[in-house]
Design a protein around this motif. Sequence first.
Motif, PDB file in Angstrom:
ATOM      1  N   ILE A   1       0.832  -1.205   0.000  1.00  0.00           N
ATOM      2  CA  ILE A   1       0.000   0.000   0.000  1.00  0.00           C
ATOM      3  C   ILE A   1       0.863   1.250   0.000  1.00  0.00           C
ATOM      4  CG2 ILE A   1      -1.673   1.344   1.334  1.00  0.00           C
ATOM      5  CD1 ILE A   1      -2.828  -1.322   2.327  1.00  0.00           C
ATOM      6  N   LEU A   2       1.909   1.216   0.838  1.00  0.00           N
ATOM      7  CA  LEU A   2       2.816   2.374   0.901  1.00  0.00           C
ATOM      8  C   LEU A   2       3.516   2.588  -0.434  1.00  0.00           C
ATOM      9  CD1 LEU A   2       4.391   1.885   4.444  1.00  0.00           C
ATOM     10  CD2 LEU A   2       2.735   3.618   3.739  1.00  0.00           C
ATOM     11  N   THR A   3       3.892   1.478  -1.060  1.00  0.00           N
ATOM     12  CA  THR A   3       4.555   1.581  -2.374  1.00  0.00           C
ATOM     13  C   THR A   3       3.625   2.191  -3.411  1.00  0.00           C
ATOM     14  OG1 THR A   3       5.951  -0.332  -1.908  1.00  0.00           O
ATOM     15  CG2 THR A   3       5.684   0.293  -4.218  1.00  0.00           C
ATOM     16  N   THR A   4       2.356   1.723  -3.377  1.00  0.00           N
ATOM     17  CA  THR A   4       1.356   2.241  -4.321  1.00  0.00           C
ATOM     18  C   THR A   4       1.131   3.724  -4.116  1.00  0.00           C
ATOM     19  OG1 THR A   4       0.245   0.092  -4.386  1.00  0.00           O
ATOM     20  CG2 THR A   4      -0.998   2.015  -5.141  1.00  0.00           C
ATOM     21  N   VAL A   5       1.009   4.117  -2.841  1.00  0.00           N
ATOM     22  CA  VAL A   5       0.817   5.543  -2.527  1.00  0.00           C
ATOM     23  C   VAL A   5       2.003   6.361  -2.996  1.00  0.00           C
ATOM     24  CG1 VAL A   5       0.597   7.218  -0.666  1.00  0.00           C
ATOM     25  CG2 VAL A   5      -0.740   5.103  -0.599  1.00  0.00           C
ATOM     26  N   SER A   6       3.222   5.814  -2.723  1.00  0.00           N
ATOM     27  CA  SER A   6       4.445   6.522  -3.118  1.00  0.00           C
ATOM     28  C   SER A   6       4.517   6.700  -4.631  1.00  0.00           C
ATOM     29  CB  SER A   6       5.674   5.747  -2.622  1.00  0.00           C
ATOM     30  OG  SER A   6       6.865   6.377  -3.052  1.00  0.00           O
ATOM     31  N   ASN A   7       4.186   5.631  -5.364  1.00  0.00           N
ATOM     32  CA  ASN A   7       4.202   5.711  -6.840  1.00  0.00           C
ATOM     33  C   ASN A   7       3.182   6.718  -7.347  1.00  0.00           C
ATOM     34  OD1 ASN A   7       6.192   3.772  -6.991  1.00  0.00           O
ATOM     35  ND2 ASN A   7       4.772   2.055  -7.281  1.00  0.00           N
ATOM     36  N   THR A   8       2.004   6.736  -6.699  1.00  0.00           N
ATOM     37  CA  THR A   8       0.960   7.681  -7.102  1.00  0.00           C
ATOM     38  C   THR A   8       1.405   9.115  -6.884  1.00  0.00           C
ATOM     39  OG1 THR A   8      -0.766   6.061  -6.541  1.00  0.00           O
ATOM     40  CG2 THR A   8      -1.435   8.372  -6.743  1.00  0.00           C
ATOM     41  N   LEU A   9       2.051   9.363  -5.724  1.00  0.00           N
ATOM     42  CA  LEU A   9       2.548  10.714  -5.437  1.00  0.00           C
ATOM     43  C   LEU A   9       3.626  11.131  -6.439  1.00  0.00           C
ATOM     44  CD1 LEU A   9       2.750  10.595  -1.537  1.00  0.00           C
ATOM     45  CD2 LEU A   9       1.117  11.875  -2.919  1.00  0.00           C
ATOM     46  N   THR A  10       4.480  10.170  -6.787  1.00  0.00           N
ATOM     47  CA  THR A  10       5.542  10.469  -7.768  1.00  0.00           C
ATOM     48  C   THR A  10       4.942  10.837  -9.116  1.00  0.00           C
ATOM     49  OG1 THR A  10       7.070   8.946  -6.670  1.00  0.00           O
ATOM     50  CG2 THR A  10       7.561   9.544  -8.959  1.00  0.00           C
ATOM     51  N   GLN A  11       3.919  10.087  -9.526  1.00  0.00           N
ATOM     52  CA  GLN A  11       3.246  10.382 -10.787  1.00  0.00           C
ATOM     53  C   GLN A  11       2.587  11.753 -10.763  1.00  0.00           C
ATOM     54  OE1 GLN A  11       0.546   7.142 -11.459  1.00  0.00           O
ATOM     55  NE2 GLN A  11       2.164   5.655 -11.911  1.00  0.00           N
ATOM     56  N   LEU A  12       1.982  12.088  -9.611  1.00  0.00           N
ATOM     57  CA  LEU A  12       1.371  13.403  -9.484  1.00  0.00           C
ATOM     58  C   LEU A  12       2.406  14.513  -9.603  1.00  0.00           C
ATOM     59  CD1 LEU A  12      -1.203  12.771  -6.599  1.00  0.00           C
ATOM     60  CD2 LEU A  12      -1.724  13.246  -9.006  1.00  0.00           C
ATOM     61  N   LYS A  13       3.576  14.288  -8.940  1.00  0.00           N
ATOM     62  CA  LYS A  13       4.644  15.294  -9.013  1.00  0.00           C
ATOM     63  C   LYS A  13       5.141  15.440 -10.449  1.00  0.00           C
ATOM     64  CE  LYS A  13       6.360  14.863  -4.264  1.00  0.00           C
ATOM     65  NZ  LYS A  13       7.513  14.486  -3.413  1.00  0.00           N
ATOM     66  N   ASP A  14       5.275  14.258 -11.133  1.00  0.00           N
ATOM     67  CA  ASP A  14       5.716  14.319 -12.534  1.00  0.00           C
ATOM     68  C   ASP A  14       4.695  15.074 -13.389  1.00  0.00           C
ATOM     69  OD1 ASP A  14       7.961  12.903 -11.889  1.00  0.00           O
ATOM     70  OD2 ASP A  14       7.170  10.955 -12.538  1.00  0.00           O
ATOM     71  N   SER A  15       3.420  14.834 -13.136  1.00  0.00           N
ATOM     72  CA  SER A  15       2.368  15.526 -13.882  1.00  0.00           C
ATOM     73  C   SER A  15       2.406  17.017 -13.625  1.00  0.00           C
ATOM     74  CB  SER A  15       0.992  14.966 -13.496  1.00  0.00           C
ATOM     75  OG  SER A  15       0.889  13.598 -13.848  1.00  0.00           O
ATOM     76  N   GLU A  16       2.617  17.391 -12.345  1.00  0.00           N
ATOM     77  CA  GLU A  16       2.710  18.811 -11.995  1.00  0.00           C
ATOM     78  C   GLU A  16       3.902  19.457 -12.686  1.00  0.00           C
ATOM     79  OE1 GLU A  16       2.870  18.935  -7.787  1.00  0.00           O
ATOM     80  OE2 GLU A  16       0.725  18.582  -7.497  1.00  0.00           O
ATOM     81  N   SER A  17       5.006  18.688 -12.754  1.00  0.00           N
ATOM     82  CA  SER A  17       6.206  19.211 -13.411  1.00  0.00           C
ATOM     83  C   SER A  17       5.946  19.446 -14.899  1.00  0.00           C
ATOM     84  CB  SER A  17       7.367  18.238 -13.229  1.00  0.00           C
ATOM     85  OG  SER A  17       8.511  18.688 -13.928  1.00  0.00           O
ATOM     86  N   ILE A  18       5.243  18.482 -15.539  1.00  0.00           N
ATOM     87  CA  ILE A  18       4.923  18.620 -16.971  1.00  0.00           C
ATOM     88  C   ILE A  18       3.999  19.803 -17.204  1.00  0.00           C
ATOM     89  CG2 ILE A  18       3.741  17.519 -18.906  1.00  0.00           C
ATOM     90  CD1 ILE A  18       4.718  14.831 -17.796  1.00  0.00           C
ATOM     91  N   ILE A  19       2.989  19.936 -16.322  1.00  0.00           N
ATOM     92  CA  ILE A  19       2.047  21.053 -16.444  1.00  0.00           C
ATOM     93  C   ILE A  19       2.773  22.387 -16.285  1.00  0.00           C
ATOM     94  CG2 ILE A  19       0.082  22.207 -15.353  1.00  0.00           C
ATOM     95  CD1 ILE A  19      -0.990  19.403 -14.657  1.00  0.00           C
ATOM     96  N   ALA A  20       3.680  22.422 -15.296  1.00  0.00           N
ATOM     97  CA  ALA A  20       4.450  23.656 -15.069  1.00  0.00           C
ATOM     98  C   ALA A  20       5.308  23.990 -16.279  1.00  0.00           C
ATOM     99  CB  ALA A  20       5.319  23.504 -13.821  1.00  0.00           C
ATOM    100  N   GLN A  21       5.909  22.947 -16.894  1.00  0.00           N
ATOM    101  CA  GLN A  21       6.745  23.152 -18.072  1.00  0.00           C
ATOM    102  C   GLN A  21       5.917  23.674 -19.245  1.00  0.00           C
ATOM    103  OE1 GLN A  21       8.924  19.675 -19.253  1.00  0.00           O
ATOM    104  NE2 GLN A  21       9.830  20.651 -21.036  1.00  0.00           N
ATOM    105  N   VAL A  22       4.722  23.074 -19.427  1.00  0.00           N
ATOM    106  CA  VAL A  22       3.843  23.517 -20.508  1.00  0.00           C
ATOM    107  C   VAL A  22       3.409  24.965 -20.296  1.00  0.00           C
ATOM    108  CG1 VAL A  22       1.576  23.192 -21.557  1.00  0.00           C
ATOM    109  CG2 VAL A  22       2.998  21.208 -21.048  1.00  0.00           C
ATOM    110  N   LEU A  23       3.041  25.294 -19.039  1.00  0.00           N
ATOM    111  CA  LEU A  23       2.631  26.662 -18.726  1.00  0.00           C
ATOM    112  C   LEU A  23       3.771  27.644 -18.988  1.00  0.00           C
ATOM    113  CD1 LEU A  23       0.551  26.154 -15.449  1.00  0.00           C
ATOM    114  CD2 LEU A  23      -0.311  26.743 -17.728  1.00  0.00           C
ATOM    115  N   SER A  24       4.989  27.205 -18.639  1.00  0.00           N
ATOM    116  CA  SER A  24       6.157  28.059 -18.864  1.00  0.00           C
ATOM    117  C   SER A  24       6.367  28.307 -20.352  1.00  0.00           C
ATOM    118  CB  SER A  24       7.407  27.405 -18.268  1.00  0.00           C
ATOM    119  OG  SER A  24       8.554  28.174 -18.542  1.00  0.00           O
ATOM    120  N   GLU A  25       6.222  27.245 -21.166  1.00  0.00           N
ATOM    121  CA  GLU A  25       6.380  27.394 -22.608  1.00  0.00           C
ATOM    122  C   GLU A  25       5.281  28.278 -23.188  1.00  0.00           C
ATOM    123  OE1 GLU A  25       6.489  23.513 -24.249  1.00  0.00           O
ATOM    124  OE2 GLU A  25       8.486  23.032 -23.487  1.00  0.00           O
TER     125      GLU A  25
END
Length: 263
Positions: free
Chosen positions: A10-34
């Motif tokens: 469960i902890l691993t799943t939560v951790s992976n989900t949080l990582t994916q969210l952070k990656d998504s936020e990073s992509i969104i931030a990059q797109v907004l910057s562009e």
Amino acid sequence: MKCAFGKADILTTVSNTLTQLKDSESIIAQVLSEVTTKTNIIDKLVLENEQLKHNVQELNLRLKSVIDDKMKISVSLDNKKDEQANILAQNVFTAFHTEVDFANQRILDSIFSDEKTFDDSLLKEVRSARKLYSGKSTTREKQIEKILQSIQWSKEINRIISERPETLIKTFLAELADVSWLMVTSNPPLILNFDVKGKEYTARIKERFVECGTSEAISHCKCEPGHVLLVAWPSVELENNKGYLTKGEVVVMPNEINNKMTI
């Protein structure tokens, strides 16, 4: 019934989900910057376009003033001298146009010596850099003086220059040179079109030149009827026939020799 997942899973799943969210936020931030960057570029281009329109209007006014002065200088001359005064203006502009074109080619050759052709975007970058610095007074004065000194005047032009009051002809040349420099260093550059003399006054030429008259009879001229006898006022155009900004004026040879035309 026991849970198929342990606490670690469960902890691993939560951790992976949080990582994916952070990656998504990073992509969104990059797109907004562009998007922000592109928006800034568009805003800058809009401002540059408005500035170019303003510069073109100012150049047209200055050009008209210069040509008006030329007409005043040559008003007491006969037709031959008036034509030579027009050639003087053409020689000055051609010298500036040729110098800047040659400079562009030298810059591109020095960077891309192995290339036979260059992308238009590269030339635009060179012109953009030149426009940024060419308007500075020190650069402007130095280049104008250098190019004027390089012009090889014909004997006839030298004679016309020597016949006019020194201060008047110097003022005329200085104004003409200044306008020519601003035109050839604009982005895109502007040109003066004198190249219709001797050509038939067809619909294509009528798009950029209007016919003006002369109060004197036209005689003993080697110009065919219906063809351009003299360019009284050059048209102001974009390079490579991409459009014109101000129409020019030409004297067209009448169908009957010695036919007197009135203004």
